[in-house]
Scaffold this active site. Structure first.
Site, PDB file in Angstrom:
ATOM      1  N   ASN A 141       0.813  -1.222   0.000  1.00 35.40           N
ATOM      2  CA  ASN A 141       0.000   0.000   0.000  1.00 35.40           C
ATOM      3  C   ASN A 141       0.843   1.267   0.000  1.00 35.40           C
ATOM      4  O   ASN A 141       0.339   2.366  -0.185  1.00 35.40           O
ATOM      5  CB  ASN A 141      -0.961   0.006   1.183  1.00 35.40           C
ATOM      6  CG  ASN A 141      -0.234   0.349   2.477  1.00 35.40           C
ATOM      7  OD1 ASN A 141       0.832  -0.198   2.741  1.00 35.40           O
ATOM      8  ND2 ASN A 141      -0.776   1.246   3.247  1.00 35.40           N
ATOM      9  N   LYS A 154       6.385 -11.367   1.869  1.00 39.97           N
ATOM     10  CA  LYS A 154       7.527 -10.450   1.742  1.00 39.97           C
ATOM     11  C   LYS A 154       8.181 -10.146   3.089  1.00 39.97           C
ATOM     12  O   LYS A 154       9.376  -9.848   3.151  1.00 39.97           O
ATOM     13  CB  LYS A 154       7.136  -9.159   1.036  1.00 39.97           C
ATOM     14  CG  LYS A 154       6.330  -8.190   1.852  1.00 39.97           C
ATOM     15  CD  LYS A 154       6.858  -6.777   1.786  1.00 39.97           C
ATOM     16  CE  LYS A 154       6.371  -5.960   2.942  1.00 39.97           C
ATOM     17  NZ  LYS A 154       5.077  -6.257   3.541  1.00 39.97           N
ATOM     18  N   LYS A 166      -3.121 -19.005  -1.031  1.00 40.88           N
ATOM     19  CA  LYS A 166      -3.031 -17.579  -1.346  1.00 40.88           C
ATOM     20  C   LYS A 166      -3.757 -17.260  -2.655  1.00 40.88           C
ATOM     21  O   LYS A 166      -3.331 -17.679  -3.731  1.00 40.88           O
ATOM     22  CB  LYS A 166      -1.544 -17.228  -1.488  1.00 40.88           C
ATOM     23  CG  LYS A 166      -1.246 -15.777  -1.450  1.00 40.88           C
ATOM     24  CD  LYS A 166      -1.011 -15.241  -0.051  1.00 40.88           C
ATOM     25  CE  LYS A 166      -0.902 -13.730  -0.114  1.00 40.88           C
ATOM     26  NZ  LYS A 166      -0.924 -13.105   1.195  1.00 40.88           N
TER      27      LYS A 166
END
Lengths: 320, 320
Positions: free
Chosen positions: A18, A220, A135
């Site tokens: 984001n 990540k 996912k």
């Protein structure tokens, strides 16, 4: 401003997706570049404060768009597999960060080279995740399309919150970063290294010694921990869209956490306070980082990252 | 096999786009990976022969596909500008080369780190090319679409060989590689550096000192010359789909050239023997490279590159 790096505290900054593309935005290049610019302004403040930085970033929204563009063109162009789409997103985001960080440093009269490195992250081909893909990635499909993809491509599909069917892929644990040596060389040479974007392109090590890309995504923050430990960072700073982690998040007795030990963190994790795929991997990464010798891990927002480094914002996780 | 690099001859290899995606192919990931594998097998032979390599590559077919995928999805996703598409192609091709070269070296028991670096190439915003866009890119459009794009986006359009209308963009001369310092550090550290893919992402240096991506394409061989001279390579080896350069190419009195001086090369160039956008920039890059102190530049095919380095194939351009 290009002083000795011997005394500087080394910080690995993990930027949430984001920070580059916000959910409500259309995702134009202009929007993304503007967001990256804002993020880089915050990063330059950290550099001015005397920290030596390395950077990693998410790639969820960008890979989502790349996958959708592939899907939309499949009648005329062969869609690229997930590993290649991930590598494309690394090039794209790396470029934006590299350019923007250089420009923001220039404004502040700072001259440090900045580079982004295409990164492959090794996962274990026997990772349990490969038997349990969780996912969701890429576009939504109708039920018949979903059935066809299951048969034709062997994809795992799930029904996603009433909006249609989506492909799910495994999210195995990262083991090693292939480009570790290169990244260390660059970091030691005083460069700001951007690496392991989107967790790195997932590859498996085959029995014949070759590596090979796989259709998976790597968290990540878990890769950020490996990256941070590899370069001997003292701090792993994970910047996200909340200011702190909380117990009973969004429930009546929500309690924000300022500073906790790894022991407490593991306890809360086991109690299920942190959402899988969101805060849980951040807390896991924090615990691992500290246990591997890091001084502290911090979870904070982009805006409060600087104060969090001074212990005045965010959630700090440390040994004691 | 990881001997001292002090004695090794340094070679910058420029791989043509066709080393990765051939014109007649569909462009699946499998095809591209297979082509890259073949190219890397040839590169490993050069490493075994004792050369120290750096690598650059074209990106024409890949960027073409990325642009077309963007065009096909523009009703739902904002198309990315050319600089970002170029950066995506660098990530993608860099990843394939990086992985494949590592695998082919592994088979040969060679352990040299390999890395691809997102690269920005500075062009002059006053370059005449900006007034005269010549390079067709991306998909074909109908006449009305072409008119609309001219008006809406200010694009320059041309009618392309009876197949429709295409956007043309400037092809300015590369001036400097932004990541030059980083690339030199990595090359000196003994790594094989892949950089300036597709000529590098074109950026201009603005008056306020910032850099900014522009809608242009840079000839990869001209950037290869800068890359090669930056790292002090002795040889610039441009691998393409012909074995030599020729006078009167594909005409009755075609004469292949084995070895020419830069003086002769310039003479032939001025006589118009070499096609613009194809052999002409290669010959220009060769002349510049030698004049900047390089020992020789070679134009050869992927298959004959090894023999060409020994003077037994290809066209060699040198001072005398």
């Amino acid at each position: 401003m290009r002083g000795s790096c011997l005394m500087k505290k080394k910080v690995l900054v993990a930027l949430g997706g984001n920070a580059i593309l916000r959910h409500k935005e259309k995702g134009t290049a202009e929007e993304q570049l503007e967001n990256v610019e804002t993020a880089c302004q915050h990063l330059v403040e950290l550099i001015r404060d005397g920290y030596k930085l390395a950077i990693t970033h998410g790639n969820g929204p960008q890979v989502g768009d790349i996958l959708l563009k592939n899907e939309r063109s499949k009648d005329i162009l062969p869609p690229m597999p997930l590993d290649i789409c991930g590598a494309q997103s690394q090039g794209m985001i790396g470029y934006m960060l590299q350019q923007s960080l250089r420009n923001e440093m220039k404004k502040a009269n700072i001259d440090i080279p900045v580079v982004s490195v295409t990164t492959q992250t090794v996962v274990d081909q026997n990772d349990q995740a490969f038997h349990n893909p969780t996912k969701p990635i890429g576009p939504f499909y109708t039920a018949p399309e979903s059935d066809r993809l299951k048969k034709e491509k062997g994809w795992s599909m799930i029904e996603d919150s009433g909006r249609g069917y989506r492909r799910v892929v495994p999210s195995p644990e990262p083991k090693t970063i292939m480009e570790k040596g290169i990244i260390k060389t660059l970091f030691r040479s005083n460069a700001i290294v951007i690496a392991a974007g989107g967790g790195g392109v997932p590859v498996i090590l085959k029995e014949n010694g070759s590596i090979k890309g796989v259709d998976a995504v790597i968290d990540k923050d878990l890769s950020a921990q490996i990256f941070a430990s590899d370069i001997g960072a003292q701090v792993l700073l994970m910047l996200t869209d909340v200011e702190k982690i909380s117990l009973n998040y969004r429930k009546p007795r929500q309690m924000d956490l300022n500073k906790i030990t790894t022991k407490k963190a593991r306890h809360y994790l086991q109690e299920g306070h942190f959402a899988p795929g969101s805060m849980a991997p951040k807390v896991k990464a924090a615990i691992k980082f500290v246990e591997a010798g890091g001084e502290k891990a911090i979870i904070a927002s982009l805006e409060t990252g600087r104060r969090a480094l001074k212990g005045r914002a965010g959630t700090t996780i440390s040994q004691a």
